[in-house]
Write an enzyme that holds these catalytic residues in place. Sequence first.
Site, mmCIF file in Angstrom:
data_model
loop_
_atom_site.group_PDB
_atom_site.id
_atom_site.type_symbol
_atom_site.label_atom_id
_atom_site.label_comp_id
_atom_site.label_asym_id
_atom_site.label_seq_id
_atom_site.Cartn_x
_atom_site.Cartn_y
_atom_site.Cartn_z
ATOM 1 N N GLY A 135 37.932 -66.285 -30.260
ATOM 2 C CA GLY A 135 37.026 -65.312 -29.658
ATOM 3 C C GLY A 135 37.734 -64.373 -28.696
ATOM 4 N N LYS A 162 39.202 -71.816 -48.480
ATOM 5 C CA LYS A 162 39.789 -72.257 -47.216
ATOM 6 C C LYS A 162 39.387 -73.696 -46.905
ATOM 7 C CE LYS A 162 40.339 -71.321 -42.322
ATOM 8 N NZ LYS A 162 39.858 -70.605 -41.106
ATOM 9 N N GLY A 217 37.620 -68.131 -25.918
ATOM 10 C CA GLY A 217 38.712 -69.057 -26.153
ATOM 11 C C GLY A 217 39.735 -68.444 -27.082
ATOM 12 N N GLU A 275 36.386 -82.197 -35.567
ATOM 13 C CA GLU A 275 35.373 -81.712 -36.501
ATOM 14 C C GLU A 275 35.354 -82.549 -37.780
ATOM 15 O OE1 GLU A 275 34.854 -77.018 -35.891
ATOM 16 O OE2 GLU A 275 36.880 -77.565 -36.527
ATOM 17 N N GLY A 324 31.996 -67.196 -26.447
ATOM 18 C CA GLY A 324 33.240 -67.812 -26.040
ATOM 19 C C GLY A 324 34.367 -66.801 -25.927
#
Length: 310
Positions: free
Chosen positions: A12, A186, A9, A269, A7
């Site tokens: 990336g 995280k 995007g 997600e 990717g």
Amino acid sequence: MKILILGAGAIGGLVGGRLQQSGADVTFLVREKRNEALQRDGLVIKSTKGDITQKVKSVTNGAEGGPYDVVLLTCKAYDLDSAMDAIAPAVGANTTIVPLLNGMRHLEALDARFGAEKVVGGLARVGVAMNGEGHILHTSPFAVISFGERDSKPARKALVDLDAAIKASGIDGGLNANIVQDLWDKWIMLCTLAATCCLMRGSSGDVLEADEGLAIVLETVEEARQVAAAAGHDPGEKGLKTIRSFLTVKGSKFTASMLHDLEKGGMVEADHIVGDMIARAKKAGIATPNLRLAYAHLQVYLAKRARKAA
């Protein structure tokens, strides 16, 4: 070192663009439409650390130019299956896969597909997005990419080389000897942020304006912390203090990207970030009332979205 980035995007594109700018051998594995745009316009990054526009190497098939020394995965969790199919031809006997996804469930899927010895831990901390023109917009004053062995063994050569490349590119982070703990820390923060922001449809600062907002945020942090502790990765008081500091700032505009996706009517997600935390809690006998409510809210949204698309 040959690096393949799945990717081009937001994450990336930023990481790969900075790596290439500093002299690294980077190839982007992208879809046909994105490939055409990259070949026509180059990779465009507008950043707090300086803008760049540059020609890049891009392919539409993982078999082109491989095998690679390092494959960086920067997809969304719900695209993981197709991402694994895409990178499979690029993975050779000595390839190291560095996933920059949130949560932990993707590691199990990658281990099953490619073998745990090929998969390390990785994460990104950066404010970045891609606009409608395909430009990478880096808006945060920081860009941190961390990665490391999951078993505390000395870093393999590919990671040592990647560390040097990351540092040369001007991106912060690099090798992290405690990457698994950092992933959990995280995840605790992100799971709490996504759950509360999506449930109450506002930024972390907006949530704190509610009479019970602060209490709900801290309760949700504790639910996720207990899950991490059961897995052997309690962040400890120092880690918790850092997590809380991000989530309890009055007037903050800090918002989960999941909320932005939800408000746009996009895929979210939910399963990977919130649902998996709940699944692990159930196995450990831990109650997660706040997370359950938020997850149910997200599942209703996904059910309605699927019905509209049918």
